[in-house]
Design a protein around this motif. Structure first.
Motif, PDB file in Angstrom:
ATOM      1  N   UNK A 125       0.851  -1.199   0.000  1.00 39.21           N
ATOM      2  CA  UNK A 125       0.000   0.000   0.000  1.00 39.21           C
ATOM      3  C   UNK A 125       0.879   1.239   0.000  1.00 39.21           C
ATOM      4  N   UNK A 126       0.523   2.219  -0.854  1.00 38.80           N
ATOM      5  CA  UNK A 126       1.246   3.479  -0.866  1.00 38.80           C
ATOM      6  C   UNK A 126       0.783   4.357   0.290  1.00 38.80           C
ATOM      7  N   UNK A 138      -9.663  -2.402  -0.947  1.00 35.65           N
ATOM      8  CA  UNK A 138      -9.291  -1.994  -2.296  1.00 35.65           C
ATOM      9  C   UNK A 138      -8.624  -0.642  -2.421  1.00 35.65           C
ATOM     10  N   UNK A 139      -8.349   0.026  -1.311  1.00 36.00           N
ATOM     11  CA  UNK A 139      -7.643   1.303  -1.405  1.00 36.00           C
ATOM     12  C   UNK A 139      -6.172   1.066  -1.733  1.00 36.00           C
ATOM     13  N   UNK A 140      -5.662   1.878  -2.641  1.00 35.96           N
ATOM     14  CA  UNK A 140      -4.278   1.749  -3.074  1.00 35.96           C
ATOM     15  C   UNK A 140      -3.334   2.604  -2.240  1.00 35.96           C
ATOM     16  N   UNK A 141      -3.868   3.688  -1.694  1.00 28.98           N
ATOM     17  CA  UNK A 141      -3.029   4.641  -0.971  1.00 28.98           C
ATOM     18  C   UNK A 141      -3.784   5.195   0.243  1.00 28.98           C
ATOM     19  N   UNK A 177      -6.506  -1.914 -12.674  1.00 30.50           N
ATOM     20  CA  UNK A 177      -6.131  -0.590 -13.177  1.00 30.50           C
ATOM     21  C   UNK A 177      -6.676   0.555 -12.325  1.00 30.50           C
ATOM     22  N   UNK A 178      -7.513   0.229 -11.336  1.00 27.55           N
ATOM     23  CA  UNK A 178      -8.114   1.271 -10.503  1.00 27.55           C
ATOM     24  C   UNK A 178      -7.164   1.650  -9.373  1.00 27.55           C
ATOM     25  N   UNK A 179      -6.849   2.949  -9.282  1.00 25.77           N
ATOM     26  CA  UNK A 179      -5.982   3.457  -8.212  1.00 25.77           C
ATOM     27  C   UNK A 179      -6.814   4.365  -7.321  1.00 25.77           C
ATOM     28  N   UNK A 226      -5.364  -1.262   7.439  1.00 21.27           N
ATOM     29  CA  UNK A 226      -5.357  -2.592   6.821  1.00 21.27           C
ATOM     30  C   UNK A 226      -6.733  -2.937   6.255  1.00 21.27           C
ATOM     31  N   UNK A 227      -7.790  -2.531   6.962  1.00 16.43           N
ATOM     32  CA  UNK A 227      -9.148  -2.782   6.477  1.00 16.43           C
ATOM     33  C   UNK A 227      -9.410  -2.008   5.184  1.00 16.43           C
TER      34      UNK A 227
END
Length: 354
Positions: free
Chosen positions: A1-2, A327-330, A205-207, A321-322
């Motif tokens: 994760x960013x 699906x969160x990238x950052x 591809x989703x950020x 972490x949740x």
């Protein structure tokens, strides 16, 4: 994760961006709120020449406040200083417009604006309207090394509703959300994922980026301690400012508002703001930067805990972490002017996810 930092911009905030890069943060986002903080492109330019890897983004720019050719020029100029590490975050406007007494712009106007900005960055001739007239415009000297239109500039939408989520998917852009409660953040990213699937894109591809404020509490420290009030209280105060806007200025609600004694009490207090024809001047003073002394009685420990990532280090790690698993990238944490040292707390947390 960013991990990123967000900054209600001050001119020499490059120093904290430089430290963020040393700690391994991947992104720095600069608020474009002209009546509250310093110019984002001035600060981003300084950060560009003092860093080497961290990405620099507008978080977020509002189309009505900078005409498209000026924004394209600023992004391309920054791209010359930090090639390939520039992010263009854009939204319909909350803070930057409400601080001047205006509501959000239309989504279709934002779409037109983004098309114009990227058309110019592709060195195309675009139709641009100003002062009731439409003219063809383009960069006239793209061959000169005065700005960079070659390296890509990533697009991110700050999108809280179904129309803007659909627009994010249409442009295949990044998505920015402001998260308080984890369960709400999970629902919002799931809605974005659904819009992305409906557009036929691969989920890989989703950020997605979750913005937050918060305070890493010490053992036994309450959520409304002076330190927590300073670092996370401004996020809770946003609820007060929004409620007062909608009650006093007649602005259309952006999200479903809570009704609590504290919020109702603040709205009554705000009815005394001067001047009467511009209560937003006092309402938005300090917005996302500090809690005004008179506001503190309305900003409770419960409100801070529910609107921000204010908890023990272990609990904050669990919440992030949740979000990652949803699906969160950052994950991006906003830093408060005068409390830049908090980056060390968040650097420890970020390290656990790198």
């Amino acid at each position: 994760m960013d991990f990123g930092i967000a900054i209600p911009t001050w001119a020499d905030c490059w120093k904290v961006v430089q430290r963020a890069e040393e700690l391994g943060f991947s992104h720095a986002w600069f608020y474009d709120t002209q009546m509250l903080s310093a110019d984002c492109f001035v600060a981003m330019g300084a950060a560009a020449v003092h860093t080497k890897k961290i990405r620099l983004g507008t978080g977020v720019l509002v189309p009505s406040n900078r005409i498209a050719p000026v924004t394209a020029n600023a992004l391309a100029s920054l791209n010359q200083l930090a090639p390939g590490r520039v992010d263009f975050g854009v939204g319909t406007g909350f803070t930057a417009r409400r601080a001047m007494g205006f509501g959000a712009i239309k989504v279709k106007d934002m779409e037109t604006y983004v098309h114009q900005v990227y058309g110019l960055l592709r060195r195309e001739t675009v139709a641009f309207e100003m002062e009731g007239q439409t003219r063809k415009i383009r960069f006239l000297n793209p061959e000169l090394p005065v700005f960079n239109t070659t390296d890509p500039i990533a697009l991110h939408f700050s999108a809280f509703g179904p129309r803007t989520r659909a627009l994010t998917a249409k442009f295949k852009a990044g998505w920015i959300d402001f998260v308080g409660k984890v369960e709400n953040g999970v629902k919002e990213v799931q809605a974005m994922q659904a819009a992305w699937r409906d557009a036929g894109h691969a989920m890989s591809d989703l950020y997605t980026t979750a913005f937050a404020l918060g305070c890493v509490l010490k053992d036994g420290e309450p959520a409304d301690s002076p330190r927590a009030m300073a670092q996370a209280g401004p996020r809770a105060a946003v609820m007060l400012h929004r409620a007062a806007d909608e009650a006093l200025a007649g602005l259309k609600p952006g999200v479903a508002m809570l009704s609590t004694p504290e919020i109702e009490g603040y709205v009554e207090y705000a009815r005394g703001f001067e001047p009467k024809d511009a209560p937003y001047l006092e309402n938005h003073r300090g917005h996302l930067m500090f809690v005004k002394e008179q506001e503190k009685k309305f900003v409770t420990a419960k409100m801070i805990a529910e609107t921000s990532f204010t908890a023990s280090e272990a609990e904050i790690k669990s919440r992030i972490a949740a979000l990652r698993d949803a699906g969160y990238s950052q994950f991006t944490i906003q830093l408060i002017p005068g409390h830049e040292a908090a980056i060390e707390d968040w650097g420890r947390i970020a390290k656990a996810f790198m």
